[in-house]
Design a protein around this motif. Structure first.
Motif: not given
Lengths: 364, 364
Positions: A213-220, A224-226, A231-238, A240-246
């Motif tokens: 979760f902390a890594q996701c917050m950095e991407w976003l 440090g946010s809690e 919905t938009e956060d989840e899309k953005a994380i998706g 990021h993951v697609e780019r970094e890990y495919g």
């Protein structure tokens, strides 16, 4: 009702045509139909759902429910091979399982009952009963006032719970194994049936990426946010993951206790009580499951219930299962409709449900 | 949590014993337990259900739910091999499907909804959608005020519907085929698991005996009667069938229209409208399923609804499925809990349900 001979045909869409020998009218149909059934899926979703029976006649729509049938068969097979028992827990409850405002109340003879939002507490109790590995695929109910493409009031929930885990990693490993086995079962079976969604079945490799979760917050850009993910956060994380890990499927791990305080059964981490062992499983930017290791020690569990602002007295039956010996355990709940939605690439969860229910729709 | 080596043992009950290498207390248990878990199943059923989690720890009780898991797996397998799609129909309805006083009402935002007593109308609508063969295994709800060994308010219903039938015989043939395949799957699988119920799985031959309602009435000494069968009648018929055919499973066919007037979807016989194509499937004197050929002609269906004292306006969504072309079809609903109950030889249906619900029981 037409009886005839099926022949190969180059011209026909599906490679075969029926040469009729006899035809019988078994029941007359009114004309015109309120919704076309041979044209492409063109009408507005609300109109389609108003005439859902006709909408379901379209091969492209029917194929979604064949996909769903096949995925569920693969999924059950994966559970049975892993030694799970299939269970059916009650949907009528004296108390709302996890509290909250999204409970439906039922007139129950001279009193009241509530519809289960999830089998959470019951599947944990079954671990206390020594069942060790259980799963359930059943309707769950949420009085969800939101009118979005993600929310319905009745959905199919695939829940599993596992006893004697060493850590939450055991839970994630079983979940990703079940998902991968489901896909492996589904693809050839859908091909065999000539189902157009066969090609859309992903072929992910395990382990799925684990992102904290902390890594996701950095991407976003909110280090440090809690605050919980939107919905938009989840899309953005998706993305990021697609780019970094495919990878189409990935876990978001270590949710902060501050966010999951209401989730009293989520175990806090031994080394850092500010974090829980709660996780989400996301699929191309959409959360399809959440799970974790559960608090199995009755004193801490009681404390968590109080911290959540709930009264342990209302959980007497649940807590009894913990008072007489409860092993470390964990599990997850997965939204079947959401999983079908993402595999089929549907923009609205209602398309993955035969007769969807929401605040404004109880018919047909 | 005990880690050790499993060794063969002549003395041990199940032929093996565990030689512990290490033991760890993972969570303390209060003593004494409110219910013994190693002794025989001796306590009164109410006490057992009050402490159901401990009751379920008994191997003899747990085995019932392994039996259930295996039977459901065999059953789904039988459906999939016959080309059925698995469906999930809504449990929240605007109208009570078949009317009647046994509906649970739900507060649904600013209005009211009702819990589905059966997926009857929806599975028929899916035939109109061209799904042709569908099945569903899901909870169903009846506000059943009776407090008997047969009645619960929430039960698992196995429903199937088949389109383009030639006659009701097609439906009975599929139903008996699914039941026999379920037993054939279950027996070796339960043996493999060392489940004590393996020996109790019947090995019936098909076709099951078909006995008409009129014949049953003669057996019961009430020739020509058109009053419905009671519990004691069913038992007596079961004994007759056992004597005459030596069969545990049998159909009771051709129920009089006078009894099934409220069952508006039951087709009346062409040659004799005083009789319907409605049938029961009984198992050792207990009705476990009922089904039949349905009325697929919209005019007659509308008339049946009126004759039943109901308003066709309230069935607009259901009737729409019939207005635009509906083939002859039929199906059944089978009580999963009852089937498990009879196979396991349990005297009360509650023993076949993990956490049963009735008028007086909503907990645990």
């Amino acid at each position: 009702m037409v009886v005839g001979t099926v022949k190969r045909s180059e011209k026909a869409n599906r490679g075969v045509e029926l040469i009729p020998a006899s035809a019988e009218v078994v029941a007359r149909a009114e004309v015109p139909l309120p919704l076309g059934v041979v044209d492409k899926v063109g009408a507005d979703l609300n109109t389609r759902l108003d005439h859902r029976v006709l909408d379901l006649r379209k091969p492209a729509v029917r194929a979604i429910f064949e996909l769903r049938t096949v995925m569920l068969a693969g999924c059950r097979d994966a559970f049975l091979r892993r030694g799970f028992l299939e269970v059916a827990t009650p949907k009528l409850l004296r108390q709302g399982a996890e509290g909250g405002a999204t409970l439906f109340a039922v007139d129950y003879f001279d009193g009241r009952a509530y519809l289960a939002q999830s089998p959470q507490l019951y599947k944990q109790m079954l671990i206390g009963a020594g069942f060790e590995r259980v799963f359930e695929i059943a309707p769950a109910f949420r009085a969800e006032p939101s009118d979005t493409v993600r929310h319905v009031t009745e959905f199919s929930s695939l829940d599993a719970e596992v006893g004697f885990i060493d850590s939450v990693e055991d839970v994630r490993a079983i979940l990703e194994g079940v998902v991968v086995d489901t896909f492996r079962f589904a693809r050839p079976e859908l091909e065999r049936r000539g189902n157009a969604y066969a090609d859309r079945i992903p072929e992910p490799t395990t382990p799925f990426p684990r992102v904290s979760f902390a890594q996701c917050m950095e991407w976003l850009g909110r280090p440090g946010s809690e605050t919980d993910l939107g919905t938009e956060d989840e899309k953005a994380i998706g993305e990021h993951v697609e780019r970094e890990y495919g990878a189409p499927l990935y876990f978001i791990t270590d949710f902060p206790t501050a966010i999951k305080a209401g989730t009293f059964y989520a175990q806090r981490q031994d080394a850092n009580p500010r974090l829980t062992y709660y996780f989400d499983l996301d699929f191309k930017g959409l959360e399809i499951a959440s799970g974790g290791a559960r608090e199995h020690r009755v004193d801490r569990l009681r404390q968590n219930i109080e911290t959540a602002g709930l009264d342990p007295e209302n959980f007497a039956g649940y807590l009894e299962a913990f008072r007489f010996g409860m092993p470390p355990h964990g599990g997850w709940g997965l939204g079947v409709d959401r999983m079908v939605q993402v595999v089929a690439g549907l923009s609205n969860i209602r398309e993955a449900i035969l007769f969807p229910r929401d605040r404004y729709r109880l018919e047909p």
